[in-house]
Design an enzyme around this catalytic site. Structure first.
Site, PDB file in Angstrom:
ATOM      1  N   TRP A 191     -69.416  -2.509 -47.716  1.00 47.53           N
ATOM      2  CA  TRP A 191     -68.309  -2.621 -48.661  1.00 47.53           C
ATOM      3  C   TRP A 191     -67.196  -3.525 -48.145  1.00 47.53           C
ATOM      4  O   TRP A 191     -66.626  -4.314 -48.913  1.00 47.53           O
ATOM      5  CB  TRP A 191     -67.776  -1.242 -49.036  1.00 47.53           C
ATOM      6  N   ASP A 246     -59.444   0.731 -48.094  1.00 50.70           N
ATOM      7  CA  ASP A 246     -60.363   1.290 -49.086  1.00 50.70           C
ATOM      8  C   ASP A 246     -60.734   2.694 -48.625  1.00 50.70           C
ATOM      9  O   ASP A 246     -61.428   2.872 -47.629  1.00 50.70           O
ATOM     10  CB  ASP A 246     -61.604   0.394 -49.179  1.00 50.70           C
ATOM     11  N   LYS A 275     -66.221  10.126 -55.894  1.00 53.39           N
ATOM     12  CA  LYS A 275     -66.756  10.706 -54.659  1.00 53.39           C
ATOM     13  C   LYS A 275     -66.236  12.136 -54.485  1.00 53.39           C
ATOM     14  O   LYS A 275     -67.005  13.078 -54.497  1.00 53.39           O
ATOM     15  CB  LYS A 275     -66.354   9.864 -53.450  1.00 53.39           C
TER      16      LYS A 275
END
Length: 394
Positions: A114, A194, A219
């Site tokens: 990511w 992030d 999540k």
């Protein structure tokens, strides 16, 4: 209701049964309005009050200081790969209007898939050059390897790499922690983090020192479709003024200033994901907040890493991440031997444990232990792993 599977998927991920049951009522009647949450106006007094309460739940449980604003938007973490670049470059342009694009630098720390994608998006958008301040595979880079730029537009890291199972430690004494001590201590730092796959699972170290923290909700918090952004006030800038000085124009719905000025209601937000996120965080508050989940998540991760080590010693499993650098949320490993991975997954499915297959880009096994996964469900996985070790040890 039929018995539900245990969802170890990395996202969209498990949500608490009690929240889902409550949400079904809200689909028909949101807070006594007689209108379902998926139908109600986002301008209604009931919904605007709900959004304000959601902000309060986050601010209280994470100790977000008044120097930072909490925004709700769409586009997921990937949308923020673009938004943070454009907003932070606009801020930098206003601070340093005479720098060329080649002189304007963005620091990225690459620890997995990511953060690598985020850096690639920064290069694609232009407006400044990307400096890889540190990079490693299957671990957090050593502190000695970090090379920060003198005055970057942003310093970007991904706190938890969902695909790779690597996570920065929140213990400042750990070699796997973020090296805040290497950065200037007497200025507003442009740190962007992030936190998509670990948000609300434990405290955020030095939250006040961050310029931007963002997280996709799917999540630990709610369904896909909601993104939470915590922005320091000095990063809410006039992007149109920056564009007149040569910055890349920022789409209006991506402007942090626009979102802040409209209380996250500039356009129609993701009403249902916001509603479910509010229910999740009310439940979190009742249980004891982030402190409760930190203790629970530590226990869950310790149990799985312990049985993983047993499997490694017997030659059945192989961890993918350096010890001490592994994620609490996404534990990744390989099952050794021809056909062994498929056998492991089939056996898990037979016991009602699903979505353990690793990301398609790296393969293997990935057990995601988000907040909604209970200790009892984790114990079930541990028991199965131990049984698999015994059955496959010569």
């Amino acid at each position: 209701m039929a018995k539900r599977a245990v969802n170890f998927g990395a996202g969209p991920s498990a949500l608490p049964d009690s929240v889902l049951q409550e949400a079904t009522q809200g689909l028909l009647d949101f807070q006594g309005t007689g209108i379902g949450i998926a139908e109600i106006s986002h301008r209604s007094k009931e919904f605007t009050a709900f959004v304000a309460n959601l902000e309060s739940l986050i601010r209280t449980q994470l100790d977000v200081p008044p120097t930072h604003q909490i925004l709700f938007t769409q586009g997921g973490g990937t949308g923020q790969f673009s938004a943070v670049v454009l907003n932070m470059l606009a801020r930098h342009r206003l601070l340093h209007p005479n720098l060329t694009d080649d002189e304007r630098v963005m620091d990225y720390i690459i620890t997995g898939s990511w953060s690598k994608k985020a850096a690639a998006e920064a290069r694609r958008l232009g407006g400044g050059k990307v400096n890889v301040a540190a990079q490693s595979t299957h671990s957090i880079p050593s502190h000695e390897s970090f090379k920060f730029s003198p005055d970057p537009a942003l310093i970007y890291y991904c706190e938890n790499e969902t695909v790779d199972g690597v996570q920065f430690s929140h213990d400042p004494s750990s070699p796997a922690s973020f090296p805040f001590h290497l950065l200037p201590q007497d200025t507003l730092l442009p740190i962007v983090a992030d936190y998509s796959s670990s948000f609300m699972s434990r405290k955020i170290p030095r939250l006040a020192d961050h310029a931007v923290i963002f997280a996709g909700a799917q999540k630990n918090i709610g369904p896909a479709g909601l993104t939470i952004v915590i922005v320091r006030q000095d990063c809410l800038v006039d992007v149109d003024a920056a564009a007149k000085l040569g910055a890349v124009p920022v789409p209006i719905s991506m402007s942090f200033q626009t979102l802040a000025d409209s209380d996250s209601l500039y356009n129609t937000p993701s009403t249902l994901p916001i509603y479910i996120a509010g229910l999740v965080l009310e439940r979190s508050r009742e249980l004891g907040g982030v402190q409760y989940f930190e203790e629970l998540n530590r226990k869950k991760a310790d149990k799985v890493y312990s049985v993983l080590k047993e499997g490694e010693q017997k030659g059945v499993f192989r961890g993918k991440v350096k010890e001490g650098h592994g994620s609490w949320m996404n534990i990744t490993f390989d099952v050794l031997g021809d056909g062994a991975e498929a056998k492991f997954l089939t056996g898990a499915e037979a016991k009602g444990m699903k979505a353990l297959k690793g990301h398609r880009s790296v393969g293997g096994i990935r057990a995601s232990l988000y907040n909604a996964i209970t200790e009892e469900q984790t114990d079930g996985l541990v028991t199965y792993m131990r049984e698999f070790i015994a059955a496959n040890t010569q």
